[in-house]
Design a protein around this motif. Structure first.
Motif, PDB file in Angstrom:
ATOM      1  N   LEU A 144      -5.609   0.869   1.063  1.00 36.89           N
ATOM      2  CA  LEU A 144      -5.530   1.761   2.736  1.00 36.89           C
ATOM      3  C   LEU A 144      -6.530   1.737   3.820  1.00 36.89           C
ATOM      4  O   LEU A 144      -6.727   1.449   4.805  1.00 36.89           O
ATOM      5  CB  LEU A 144      -5.341   3.574   2.289  1.00 36.89           C
ATOM      6  CG  LEU A 144      -5.391   3.709   3.786  1.00 36.89           C
ATOM      7  CD1 LEU A 144      -4.504   4.569   4.095  1.00 36.89           C
ATOM      8  CD2 LEU A 144      -5.842   5.651   2.697  1.00 36.89           C
ATOM      9  N   VAL A 145      -8.250   1.388   3.286  1.00 36.15           N
ATOM     10  CA  VAL A 145      -9.152   1.521   3.918  1.00 36.15           C
ATOM     11  C   VAL A 145      -9.308  -0.381   4.610  1.00 36.15           C
ATOM     12  O   VAL A 145      -8.971  -0.215   5.850  1.00 36.15           O
ATOM     13  CB  VAL A 145     -10.674   1.107   3.094  1.00 36.15           C
ATOM     14  CG1 VAL A 145     -11.304   0.632   4.160  1.00 36.15           C
ATOM     15  CG2 VAL A 145     -10.969   2.884   3.156  1.00 36.15           C
ATOM     16  N   ARG A 146      -8.762  -1.368   4.088  1.00 33.52           N
ATOM     17  CA  ARG A 146      -8.824  -2.683   4.603  1.00 33.52           C
ATOM     18  C   ARG A 146      -7.291  -2.744   4.893  1.00 33.52           C
ATOM     19  O   ARG A 146      -7.598  -3.474   6.629  1.00 33.52           O
ATOM     20  CB  ARG A 146      -8.548  -3.294   3.240  1.00 33.52           C
ATOM     21  CG  ARG A 146      -8.773  -4.887   3.126  1.00 33.52           C
ATOM     22  CD  ARG A 146      -7.548  -5.620   4.126  1.00 33.52           C
ATOM     23  NE  ARG A 146      -6.989  -6.132   3.632  1.00 33.52           N
ATOM     24  CZ  ARG A 146      -6.067  -7.029   2.838  1.00 33.52           C
ATOM     25  NH1 ARG A 146      -6.915  -7.623   2.504  1.00 33.52           N
ATOM     26  NH2 ARG A 146      -4.917  -6.967   1.666  1.00 33.52           N
ATOM     27  N   ASN A 147      -6.269  -2.198   5.433  1.00 33.26           N
ATOM     28  CA  ASN A 147      -5.064  -2.670   5.820  1.00 33.26           C
ATOM     29  C   ASN A 147      -4.901  -1.603   7.119  1.00 33.26           C
ATOM     30  O   ASN A 147      -4.240  -2.077   8.128  1.00 33.26           O
ATOM     31  CB  ASN A 147      -3.867  -1.972   5.063  1.00 33.26           C
ATOM     32  CG  ASN A 147      -3.563  -3.416   4.059  1.00 33.26           C
ATOM     33  OD1 ASN A 147      -4.558  -4.256   3.587  1.00 33.26           O
ATOM     34  ND2 ASN A 147      -3.109  -2.985   2.363  1.00 33.26           N
TER      35      ASN A 147
ATOM     36  N   ALA B 187       3.048   5.920  -3.507  1.00 36.24           N
ATOM     37  CA  ALA B 187       5.115   6.203  -3.560  1.00 36.24           C
ATOM     38  C   ALA B 187       4.681   7.082  -5.003  1.00 36.24           C
ATOM     39  O   ALA B 187       5.423   7.068  -6.300  1.00 36.24           O
ATOM     40  CB  ALA B 187       5.697   5.587  -3.014  1.00 36.24           C
ATOM     41  N   THR B 188       3.550   5.856  -6.259  1.00 38.35           N
ATOM     42  CA  THR B 188       3.925   5.893  -7.092  1.00 38.35           C
ATOM     43  C   THR B 188       3.212   6.890  -7.709  1.00 38.35           C
ATOM     44  O   THR B 188       3.161   7.645  -9.454  1.00 38.35           O
ATOM     45  CB  THR B 188       2.627   4.518  -8.448  1.00 38.35           C
ATOM     46  OG1 THR B 188       0.903   4.654  -7.767  1.00 38.35           O
ATOM     47  CG2 THR B 188       3.450   3.165  -8.095  1.00 38.35           C
ATOM     48  N   HIS B 189       2.255   6.984  -7.128  1.00 36.13           N
ATOM     49  CA  HIS B 189       1.732   8.422  -7.267  1.00 36.13           C
ATOM     50  C   HIS B 189       2.829  10.016  -7.227  1.00 36.13           C
ATOM     51  O   HIS B 189       1.931  10.792  -7.845  1.00 36.13           O
ATOM     52  CB  HIS B 189       0.417   8.871  -6.279  1.00 36.13           C
ATOM     53  CG  HIS B 189      -1.018   7.886  -7.415  1.00 36.13           C
ATOM     54  ND1 HIS B 189      -1.468   8.332  -8.313  1.00 36.13           N
ATOM     55  CD2 HIS B 189      -0.898   6.593  -6.075  1.00 36.13           C
ATOM     56  CE1 HIS B 189      -2.530   7.537  -8.397  1.00 36.13           C
ATOM     57  NE2 HIS B 189      -2.415   6.225  -7.829  1.00 36.13           N
TER      58      HIS B 189
ATOM     59  N   THR C 129       0.833  -1.390  -0.369  1.00 37.43           N
ATOM     60  CA  THR C 129      -0.229   0.162  -0.098  1.00 37.43           C
ATOM     61  C   THR C 129       0.745   1.207  -0.132  1.00 37.43           C
ATOM     62  O   THR C 129       0.700   2.404  -0.738  1.00 37.43           O
ATOM     63  CB  THR C 129      -0.649   0.011   1.062  1.00 37.43           C
ATOM     64  OG1 THR C 129      -1.765  -1.138   1.498  1.00 37.43           O
ATOM     65  CG2 THR C 129      -1.770   1.074   1.680  1.00 37.43           C
ATOM     66  N   VAL C 130       2.087   1.306   0.499  1.00 34.41           N
ATOM     67  CA  VAL C 130       2.840   2.100   0.564  1.00 34.41           C
ATOM     68  C   VAL C 130       3.529   2.521  -0.834  1.00 34.41           C
ATOM     69  O   VAL C 130       4.112   3.876  -1.201  1.00 34.41           O
ATOM     70  CB  VAL C 130       3.876   2.592   1.715  1.00 34.41           C
ATOM     71  CG1 VAL C 130       5.051   2.823   1.738  1.00 34.41           C
ATOM     72  CG2 VAL C 130       3.493   2.240   2.937  1.00 34.41           C
TER      73      VAL C 130
ATOM     74  N   ALA D  42      -3.013  -1.627 -11.237  1.00 32.15           N
ATOM     75  CA  ALA D  42      -3.270  -0.130 -12.202  1.00 32.15           C
ATOM     76  C   ALA D  42      -2.756   0.183 -10.899  1.00 32.15           C
ATOM     77  O   ALA D  42      -2.013   1.684 -11.215  1.00 32.15           O
ATOM     78  CB  ALA D  42      -3.848   0.038 -12.925  1.00 32.15           C
ATOM     79  N   CYS D  43      -2.775   0.057  -9.448  1.00 32.88           N
ATOM     80  CA  CYS D  43      -2.098   1.690  -8.082  1.00 32.88           C
ATOM     81  C   CYS D  43      -3.044   2.519  -8.883  1.00 32.88           C
ATOM     82  O   CYS D  43      -2.219   4.129  -8.769  1.00 32.88           O
ATOM     83  CB  CYS D  43      -0.159   1.399  -8.609  1.00 32.88           C
ATOM     84  SG  CYS D  43      -0.091   0.568  -8.079  1.00 32.88           S
ATOM     85  N   THR D  44      -4.171   3.132  -9.465  1.00 32.44           N
ATOM     86  CA  THR D  44      -5.578   4.180  -9.844  1.00 32.44           C
ATOM     87  C   THR D  44      -5.282   4.600  -7.818  1.00 32.44           C
ATOM     88  O   THR D  44      -4.809   3.716  -6.772  1.00 32.44           O
ATOM     89  CB  THR D  44      -6.296   3.734 -10.203  1.00 32.44           C
ATOM     90  OG1 THR D  44      -7.635   3.164  -9.336  1.00 32.44           O
ATOM     91  CG2 THR D  44      -5.845   2.916 -11.487  1.00 32.44           C
ATOM     92  N   TRP D  45      -5.970   6.037  -7.857  1.00 31.52           N
ATOM     93  CA  TRP D  45      -6.098   6.564  -6.614  1.00 31.52           C
ATOM     94  C   TRP D  45      -7.459   5.561  -6.167  1.00 31.52           C
ATOM     95  O   TRP D  45      -7.427   4.969  -5.038  1.00 31.52           O
ATOM     96  CB  TRP D  45      -6.640   7.766  -7.196  1.00 31.52           C
ATOM     97  CG  TRP D  45      -5.893   8.751  -6.619  1.00 31.52           C
ATOM     98  CD1 TRP D  45      -5.354   9.548  -7.723  1.00 31.52           C
ATOM     99  CD2 TRP D  45      -4.928   8.870  -6.078  1.00 31.52           C
ATOM    100  NE1 TRP D  45      -4.331  10.214  -7.850  1.00 31.52           N
ATOM    101  CE2 TRP D  45      -3.955   9.660  -6.667  1.00 31.52           C
ATOM    102  CE3 TRP D  45      -4.883   8.332  -4.670  1.00 31.52           C
ATOM    103  CZ2 TRP D  45      -2.923  10.521  -5.958  1.00 31.52           C
ATOM    104  CZ3 TRP D  45      -3.818   9.056  -3.641  1.00 31.52           C
ATOM    105  CH2 TRP D  45      -2.829  10.221  -4.648  1.00 31.52           C
ATOM    106  N   THR D  46      -8.231   4.756  -6.849  1.00 35.58           N
ATOM    107  CA  THR D  46      -9.752   4.015  -6.140  1.00 35.58           C
ATOM    108  C   THR D  46      -8.817   2.372  -5.250  1.00 35.58           C
ATOM    109  O   THR D  46      -9.201   2.203  -4.421  1.00 35.58           O
ATOM    110  CB  THR D  46     -10.161   3.648  -6.829  1.00 35.58           C
ATOM    111  OG1 THR D  46     -11.080   4.440  -7.817  1.00 35.58           O
ATOM    112  CG2 THR D  46     -11.846   2.479  -6.424  1.00 35.58           C
ATOM    113  N   GLY D  47      -8.518   2.230  -6.622  1.00 35.50           N
ATOM    114  CA  GLY D  47      -6.968   0.838  -5.356  1.00 35.50           C
ATOM    115  C   GLY D  47      -6.562   0.831  -4.126  1.00 35.50           C
ATOM    116  O   GLY D  47      -6.481   0.475  -3.288  1.00 35.50           O
TER     117      GLY D  47
END
Length: 419
Positions: free
Chosen positions: A374-377, A240-242, A235-236, A364-369
């Motif tokens: 972030l919520v699940r973890n 970071a990709t963004h 998740t981190v 795809a590391c989109t903001w939605t993903g």
């Protein structure tokens, strides 16, 4: 008479709910090709990968040179078990046996929960919690592993020997069930459970080593694991990709992992956090002074939560373990894990949205993903910290009662202390 009638009604309601929810899970499995249900990826694990390993194991050897084989030798027995139902295809037999393990868990929780000073809430958590993962549990062998861990804990009050044996069998399939022995009360109970676990493990390992070649080949595949996209470290890296991090997602070692600069560092941090978690659990064990019938259950859930959130891999099927252990905790009225169980159920529901629902967004590391992970973890991390804190506090010695300080009166006489 009323109590017996109410218990019977509750058990009938549980059985009805189990049949209805499992029928729905089977229906979802038969419609696995729908995009929101994974485009066939959920069932593919069984009829392609598991079936392939079955063919290798049937020839008397473990998949020694397969980088996807990362499981203890006991997993081979589970993957060979569909041969017990020769009238069915491998996939059909696997699903039937998974449902049988699921039913065994529900039955054990129902029987134990119906006893005095127990609760059927645990059975309801399992029956209603597992379908939150949709059809994924039917196409993974984690239900079988969870069954061994659940039965190990539920047999502890009556037989430490059985507890140790079932924990050992579970550990030989997927390691983590050994953690259920962490909360066994000190003294004779601990010595009995651990000695029987060690003995059972030695016997089964000896049999497997005699029947199959390369039983420990899985060990050489573990060191190369990276950071899976669904893990806390993943998740981190996804966020970071963004920020311009140039890493990519690749399929390796049986899961989608990040590859690129600093990935190894993140992996090492995860391993270090797992070591810290082990240290905290050991410290708790040394300092714990109060045990209730629920303490072994609570400690098992806390331990598995801590090792789950610090792992380099958090696959969706890991939630099966947590739902099962939370269910065991809620069979005991003295448990301190009720709010933790709520967080686990919430994280389980989010996990189904992540996989198979919107897994493409996560890859795809989109903001939605990223937000989903972030919520699940975040829920899992909060659950792990809260779980350990509550176990720690519940096993600390009670504070001594304060005796009121009484001053002498004007004559120098100290009045008696009120009792």
């Amino acid at each position: 008479m009323n109590a017996a009638s109410n218990t019977l009604k509750a058990r009938l309601a549980l059985a009805t709910a189990w049949l209805a929810t499992r029928a729905l899970m089977l229906w979802l499995l038969t419609h696995d090709a729908v995009p929101l249900l994974g485009n066939g990826s959920v069932a593919r694990e069984v009829w392609r990968l598991y079936h392939h390993w079955y063919g290798v194991l049937a020839h008397g050897t473990f998949p020694a040179h397969d980088p996807l084989w990362q499981y203890p030798p006991g997993a081979g027995a589970v993957l060979l078990s569909p041969a017990l139902l020769p009238g069915l295809t491998y996939f059909q037999a696997f699903v039937v046996l998974t449902l049988a393990a699921d039913a065994a868990i529900a039955s054990a929780l129902t029987v134990v929960g119906g006893r005095p000073w127990r609760s059927l809430l645990g059975a309801w958590v399992w029956v209603g919690g597992l379908p939150l993962l949709l059809h994924t549990p039917l196409a993974r062998y984690d239900v079988q592993v969870t069954a061994l861990a659940v039965i190990s804990l539920l047999t502890l009050p009556r037989s430490t020997r059985a507890c140790g044996v079932f924990a050992a069998l579970g550990a030989l399939v997927k390691v983590w069930p050994v953690l259920v022995l962490l909360g066994v009360p000190r003294g004779r109970a601990t010595r009995s459970a651990w000695s029987w676990a060690a003995g059972a493990a030695a016997v089964v390992l000896g049999v497997l080593a005699a029947l199959f070649a390369h039983p420990f080949s899985f060990l050489r595949q573990q060191g190369g694991r990276g950071v899976q996209i669904e893990s806390l470290g993943g998740t981190v890296l996804a966020f970071a990709t963004h920020a311009g991090w140039p890493g990519k997602v690749r399929y390796q070692y049986g899961s989608f992992e990040f590859a690129g600069p600093h990935v190894r560092t993140v992996a090492h941090v995860c391993l270090a956090l797992s070591a810290v978690a082990f240290g905290l659990l050991l410290l708790w064990r040394l300092r714990a002074r109060r045990w209730t019938p629920a303490t072994p259950y609570d400690a098992a859930l806390s331990a598995v939560l801590l090792f789950t959130v610090t792992s380099r891999v958090i696959s969706p099927q890991y939630m099966i373990w947590l739902v099962g252990l939370a269910a065991v905790c809620l069979t005991a009225r003295q448990t301190v894990q009720r709010p933790v169980a709520v967080l686990i159920l919430a994280a389980t529901a989010v996990s189904a949205v992540v996989y198979p629902g919107l897994y493409g967004q996560v890859m795809a590391c989109t903001w939605t993903g990223c937000v989903l992970m972030l919520v699940r973890n975040g829920l899992l991390l909060t659950a792990a910290v809260w779980s350990f804190t509550r176990v720690w506090r519940s096993t600390r010695p009670a504070a001594p009662a304060r005796v009121p300080r009484v001053s002498p009166d004007s004559r120098g006489v100290t009045p008696p202390v009120p009792v």
